[in-house]
Write an enzyme that holds these catalytic residues in place. Structure first.
Site, short mmCIF file in Angstrom:
data_model
loop_
_atom_site.label_atom_id
_atom_site.label_comp_id
_atom_site.label_asym_id
_atom_site.label_seq_id
_atom_site.Cartn_x
_atom_site.Cartn_y
_atom_site.Cartn_z
N GLU A 45 5.34 2.11 39.83
CA GLU A 45 5.98 2.24 38.51
C GLU A 45 7.47 1.96 38.67
O GLU A 45 8.17 2.70 39.34
CB GLU A 45 5.77 3.65 37.96
CG GLU A 45 6.50 3.92 36.65
CD GLU A 45 6.47 5.39 36.27
OE1 GLU A 45 7.41 5.83 35.55
OE2 GLU A 45 5.55 6.11 36.68
N ARG A 49 15.36 2.41 34.04
CA ARG A 49 16.54 3.25 34.12
C ARG A 49 17.74 2.50 34.70
O ARG A 49 18.80 3.10 34.89
CB ARG A 49 16.26 4.49 34.98
CG ARG A 49 15.16 5.38 34.44
CD ARG A 49 15.02 6.63 35.27
NE ARG A 49 13.88 7.44 34.86
CZ ARG A 49 13.57 8.62 35.36
NH1 ARG A 49 14.33 9.14 36.33
NH2 ARG A 49 12.51 9.29 34.94
N THR A 73 9.45 4.99 32.07
CA THR A 73 10.55 5.38 31.18
C THR A 73 10.61 4.45 29.96
O THR A 73 11.67 4.03 29.52
CB THR A 73 11.91 5.41 31.92
OG1 THR A 73 11.74 5.95 33.22
CG2 THR A 73 12.90 6.31 31.17
N LYS A 133 0.44 11.68 31.58
CA LYS A 133 1.49 12.02 32.53
C LYS A 133 1.95 13.44 32.21
O LYS A 133 2.10 13.81 31.04
CB LYS A 133 2.64 11.04 32.39
CG LYS A 133 3.88 11.37 33.20
CD LYS A 133 4.93 10.28 33.04
CE LYS A 133 6.20 10.61 33.79
NZ LYS A 133 7.14 9.48 33.84
#
Length: 213
Positions: A45, A49, A73, A133
């Protein structure tokens, strides 16, 4: 099924740890993905960011076919589409919004949305999501909290992330409602900065071996 679990479940069950990566230099993406895949962790993943995140996804997806590149994210439909266009094969978000659910419904690329509280988990389940998640795991109550959810919310399974380390990963992986964990310890910043791909490959191997012990 709204979640496209047929695409997401094999990724989550294929390895005990999904590396969660914050890549500051796009040039690191391919060798990092290659090292993790060689170590037994092909699904990774790459979080949005950093400024280079989308380029990192694009490079890793194009240059490392043995890897399964995901994007994390993800906070909006626009980011969802950008990540898919860059080559992401699964999408991860820290929470769940109607905008993201709508984007997932319109896309062939599956979504792993975040949920913590029983109400959030129940709401996601009502939308057809049984794979979630759990973030931030340690700060939200850790393995003990997830264990408490396993009976009343038995139909939902999780990938906890946030504060997961080599020391506590096994406590999560032992739970009946945990499929895999997400963590950054297999690719620490100092090794990525140094380009020590051999050490990262070895950390990946150790993570796989520890989970199977």
């Amino acid at each position: 099924m709204p979640q496209k679990a047929d695409k997401l479940l094999p990724i989550m069950t294929g390895q005990p740890v999904i590396p969660v990566l914050k890549i500051a230099r796009a040039a690191d993406a391919a060798p990092l993905a290659r090292a993790l895949a060689k170590g037994g962790l092909p699904a990774i993943e790459i979080t949005l960011r950093t400024r280079d995140a989308l380029d990192a996804i694009r490079i890793a997806a194009a240059e490392v076919p043995e890897a399964i590149i995901g994007a994390g994210t993800i906070l909006s439909a626009r980011q969802y589409d950008q990540a898919v266009d860059a080559g992401a094969r699964f999408i991860v978000s820290p929470g769940t919004t109607q905008e993201l659910l709508d984007a997932a419904r319109a896309s062939d690329t599956p979504l792993l949305p975040g949920a913590i509280t029983p109400s959030e988990i129940m709401a996601a389940a009502e939308e057809g999501y049984a794979l979630l998640k759990f973030f931030p795991a340690e700060q939200a109550g850790g393995a003990a909290f997830l264990k408490a959810l396993s009976s009343p919310l038995a139909g939902v399974r999780f990938c906890p992330t946030g504060g997961i380390t080599a020391a506590n990963a096994a406590s999560y992986l032992s739970l009946p409602n945990v499929i895999c964990v997400g963590g950054s310890w297999v690719a620490p910043d100092e090794l990525v900065d140094a380009g020590d791909w051999v050490a990262i490959e070895e950390l990946a191997r150790k993570a796989v071996a520890a989970a199977g012990a």
